[in-house]
Design an enzyme around this catalytic site. Structure first.
Site, PDB file in Angstrom:
ATOM      1  N   TYR A 164      52.025  13.274   7.950  1.00 24.07           N
ATOM      2  CA  TYR A 164      53.557  12.845   7.818  1.00 24.07           C
ATOM      3  C   TYR A 164      54.311  13.965   6.980  1.00 24.07           C
ATOM      4  O   TYR A 164      55.503  14.146   6.727  1.00 24.07           O
ATOM      5  CB  TYR A 164      53.681  11.719   7.227  1.00 24.07           C
TER       6      TYR A 164
ATOM      7  N   HIS B 116      43.208   8.470  10.912  1.00 22.67           N
ATOM      8  CA  HIS B 116      44.500   8.122  11.596  1.00 22.67           C
ATOM      9  C   HIS B 116      44.375   7.957  13.004  1.00 22.67           C
ATOM     10  O   HIS B 116      45.071   6.976  13.555  1.00 22.67           O
ATOM     11  CB  HIS B 116      45.338   9.171  11.497  1.00 22.67           C
TER      12      HIS B 116
HETATM   13  N1  LIG Z   1      49.189   4.774  12.342  1.00 22.15           N
HETATM   14  C1  LIG Z   1      49.948   5.173  13.077  1.00 22.15           C
HETATM   15  O1  LIG Z   1      49.583   5.817  14.270  1.00 22.15           O
HETATM   16  C2  LIG Z   1      51.408   5.043  12.913  1.00 22.15           C
HETATM   17  C3  LIG Z   1      52.309   5.602  13.930  1.00 22.15           C
HETATM   18  C4  LIG Z   1      53.479   5.245  13.490  1.00 22.15           C
HETATM   19  C5  LIG Z   1      53.976   4.735  12.409  1.00 22.15           C
HETATM   20  N2  LIG Z   1      52.940   4.324  11.476  1.00 22.15           N
HETATM   21  C6  LIG Z   1      53.790   3.868  10.225  1.00 22.15           C
HETATM   22  O2  LIG Z   1      54.606   2.835  10.520  1.00 22.15           O
HETATM   23  C7  LIG Z   1      55.766   3.103   9.660  1.00 22.15           C
HETATM   24  C8  LIG Z   1      56.923   2.483  10.419  1.00 22.15           C
HETATM   25  O3  LIG Z   1      57.042   3.191  11.491  1.00 22.15           O
HETATM   26  P1  LIG Z   1      58.773   3.591  11.710  1.00 22.15           P
HETATM   27  O4  LIG Z   1      59.593   3.771  10.513  1.00 22.15           O
HETATM   28  O5  LIG Z   1      58.723   4.850  12.674  1.00 22.15           O
HETATM   29  O6  LIG Z   1      59.372   2.419  12.553  1.00 22.15           O
HETATM   30  P2  LIG Z   1      59.752   1.026  12.391  1.00 22.15           P
HETATM   31  O7  LIG Z   1      59.608   0.694  10.790  1.00 22.15           O
HETATM   32  O8  LIG Z   1      59.403   0.281  13.488  1.00 22.15           O
HETATM   33  O9  LIG Z   1      61.737   1.188  12.525  1.00 22.15           O
HETATM   34  C9  LIG Z   1      62.261   2.074  11.569  1.00 22.15           C
HETATM   35  C10 LIG Z   1      63.548   2.469  12.245  1.00 22.15           C
HETATM   36  O10 LIG Z   1      64.338   1.151  12.040  1.00 22.15           O
HETATM   37  C11 LIG Z   1      65.561   1.417  11.295  1.00 22.15           C
HETATM   38  N3  LIG Z   1      65.645   0.276  10.333  1.00 22.15           N
HETATM   39  C12 LIG Z   1      64.546  -0.270   9.491  1.00 22.15           C
HETATM   40  N4  LIG Z   1      65.101  -1.017   8.454  1.00 22.15           N
HETATM   41  C13 LIG Z   1      66.381  -1.500   9.205  1.00 22.15           C
HETATM   42  C14 LIG Z   1      67.465  -2.549   8.936  1.00 22.15           C
HETATM   43  N5  LIG Z   1      67.284  -3.358   7.878  1.00 22.15           N
HETATM   44  N6  LIG Z   1      68.609  -2.384   9.214  1.00 22.15           N
HETATM   45  C15 LIG Z   1      68.778  -1.361  10.399  1.00 22.15           C
HETATM   46  N7  LIG Z   1      67.969  -0.371  10.665  1.00 22.15           N
HETATM   47  C16 LIG Z   1      66.842  -0.590  10.041  1.00 22.15           C
HETATM   48  C17 LIG Z   1      65.167   2.656  10.317  1.00 22.15           C
HETATM   49  O11 LIG Z   1      66.536   3.381  10.294  1.00 22.15           O
HETATM   50  P3  LIG Z   1      66.991   3.512   8.947  1.00 22.15           P
HETATM   51  O12 LIG Z   1      66.213   4.928   8.454  1.00 22.15           O
HETATM   52  O13 LIG Z   1      68.488   3.992   9.306  1.00 22.15           O
HETATM   53  O14 LIG Z   1      67.121   2.435   8.038  1.00 22.15           O
HETATM   54  C18 LIG Z   1      64.220   3.467  11.543  1.00 22.15           C
HETATM   55  O15 LIG Z   1      65.136   4.049  12.450  1.00 22.15           O
HETATM   56  C19 LIG Z   1      55.815   4.602   9.606  1.00 22.15           C
HETATM   57  O16 LIG Z   1      56.478   4.946   8.350  1.00 22.15           O
HETATM   58  C20 LIG Z   1      54.198   4.922   9.267  1.00 22.15           C
HETATM   59  O17 LIG Z   1      54.032   4.629   8.067  1.00 22.15           O
HETATM   60  C21 LIG Z   1      51.885   4.578  11.727  1.00 22.15           C
END
Ligand SMILES: NC(=O)c1ccc[n+]([C@@H]2O[C@H](COP(=O)([O-])OP(=O)(O)OC[C@H]3O[C@@H](n4cnc5c(N)ncnc54)[C@H](OP(=O)(O)O)[C@@H]3O)[C@@H](O)[C@H]2O)c1
Length: 407
Positions: free
Chosen positions: A117, A172
């Site tokens: 990241y 990962h």
């Molecule tokens: N192991 C893996 O291969 C893998 C792959 C992908 C992700 N991950 C992990 O999963 C975590 C989460 O993934 P992600 O952040 O991409 O997706 P997510 O948590 O599913 O969604 C994040 C999105 O939702 C929005 N959001 C969050 N809370 C909100 C709210 N209360 N109201 C309105 N919009 C909201 C955020 O925008 P705003 O910023 O505007 O709030 C952002 O655009 C990553 O940070 C990472 O740690 C792991």
């Protein structure tokens, strides 16, 4: 006077006690029988991890992993994909530093990071500046890329995060050869025995079962946690059963909000949100909690960060849980579903995933409540100047101070 004070104190303590007891739905501790040796076994004093002091904060339940270690069952995802370009690393790390401070000050005690990241330095600075002791925080990172060089990768993680142990380290992606995957696991086992890693994890291994089986057959320390994509439109019941029920591996959910794509606009979720007076994001995350999962939602906006953890004062009914289970689209609902085979992330990325970052000088960092009529106010109602450069929605910086905006 003394008696009156004692009565008031007793009443205050009683209300705290009643509040603590009023958890509306048993979220369960998933209290496993411990089947694995504890970390730090090769040292007389348990190694650095022996100072760990993880507690339940802001209503977040803890889960006991299969090695006896307690993990907060809700966390902050720190990846900000939109800022990962080579020219944006300074801005990325500044943003993540602000996210981590906002999350820790909102009661989060679990951070999900990865070397991939490019933001571990920002996370490390956020931890240092949050005011929350490192040992009260569950810090996760993930090794990817050249798995054969995992020792270097792990040393880099400690250095970038500025910590002397990591609570959870995942592989990962099950990319590359099985031999490389196992050599990475052996390094992780060595660091686990030295107490510098408290739990071992596998991420995306459900997409390459030969790698999963190989690890389960060859590992001395079996995985404690598995990370998979999981949200209401892709509920992953098969993968959850494989890990949790068959192998006693706790399931953590990435993209819990489906990266803000289709789940928040689903009409079933919207109706349930309206019925509770909660946001669709809160309903989705509460669903994860009641399913016994560990979601790690990401957000760059302190208001969203606070909103997302504010899900411990209501419960979804059995009917509402069933309705959400009914919208699962299986694999069709997934955002990311690739076969790994010999596909190696290290083939096309700098495998150290290092990044430069010089934290902007700040005199103070504060969370502010609102912008009213163009004026920014602190939580205690003080107006502050508005000479700020917008970094991301919700996170602002001036030449004097860095401010996270809650609006
Ligand atoms: N192991 C893996 O291969 C893998 C792959 C992908 C992700 N991950 C992990 O999963 C975590 C989460 O993934 P992600 O952040 O991409 O997706 P997510 O948590 O599913 O969604 C994040 C999105 O939702 C929005 N959001 C969050 N809370 C909100 C709210 N209360 N109201 C309105 N919009 C909201 C955020 O925008 P705003 O910023 O505007 O709030 C952002 O655009 C990553 O940070 C990472 O740690 C792991």
């Amino acid at each position: 006077m003394k008696t009156r004070l004692s009565v008031m104190l007793a009443a205050a303590l009683l209300s705290i006690y009643v509040f603590a007891q009023s958890e509306p739905y048993a979220l369960g501790n998933f209290d496993h029988v411990v089947s694995q040796p504890a970390p730090g076994g090769d040292t007389t004093d348990g190694g650095p991890q022996a100072v760990s002091d993880i507690r339940s904060v802001a209503g977040v339940p803890l889960v006991r992993l299969n090695n006896g270690v307690m993990m907060p069952r809700f966390g902050l995802g720190t990846q900000v994909q939109s800022m990962e370009g080579a020219s944006q690393r300074q801005q990325l790390n500044e943003t993540v530093r602000g996210m981590v401070i906002a999350a820790l000050q909102s009661g989060y005690r679990h951070l999900d990071d990865a070397m991939f990241y490019y933001n571990e330095r920002g996370t490390g600075w956020g931890i240092r500046e949050s005011g929350v002791p490192r040992e009260e925080i569950w810090v996760t990172s993930k090794i990817s890329g050249n798995l054969a060089d995992a020792q270097n990768a792990f040393n880099g993680i400690l250095e970038r995060l500025q910590v002397d142990y990591v609570d959870l380290v995942y592989i990962h992606h099950p990319a590359g050869t099985l031999a490389d995957i196992l050599s990475c696991w052996r390094v992780m086992e060595k660091e686990y025995k030295a107490g510098r890693i408290r739990a071992l994890g596998i991420s995306n291994f459900d997409n390459r079962m030969e790698a999963f089986n190989y690890i389960m057959d060859s590992a001395e320390i079996k995985p404690q946690v598995a990370q998979i994509e999981c949200h209401p439109l892709a509920q992953r019941t098969d993968a959850r059963q494989l890990y949790a029920e068959n192998y006693d591996i706790h399931v953590e959910c990435w993209y819990p909000l489906n990266h803000n794509r289709n789940d928040p606009t689903n009409s079933t979720i919207q109706q349930i949100a309206a019925a509770h007076g909660k946001s669709v994001y809160q309903i989705i995350l509460r669903w994860h909690m009641q399913e016994g999962l560990c979601p790690v939602p990401g957000s760059t906006n302190p208001a969203h960060i606070l909103e997302n953890i504010s899900i411990f004062d209501f419960a979804l009914s059995d009917e509402e849980m069933a309705a959400i289970r009914g919208i699962d689209r299986g694999n069709a609902g997934r955002s990311f579903n690739i076969g790994y085979g010999n596909y190696s992330f290290g083939n096309f990325q700098d495998y150290t995933y290092d990044h430069e970052y010089t934290p902007a000088t700040t005199e103070n960092i504060e969370v502010v409540e609102a912008i009213r009529d163009g004026v920014i106010y602190t939580l205690d109602g003080k107006p502050v100047g508005n000479d700020r450069t917008v970094l991301t929605p919700g996170v602002y910086i001036s030449n004097r101070e860095k401010i996270a905006i809650i609006q």
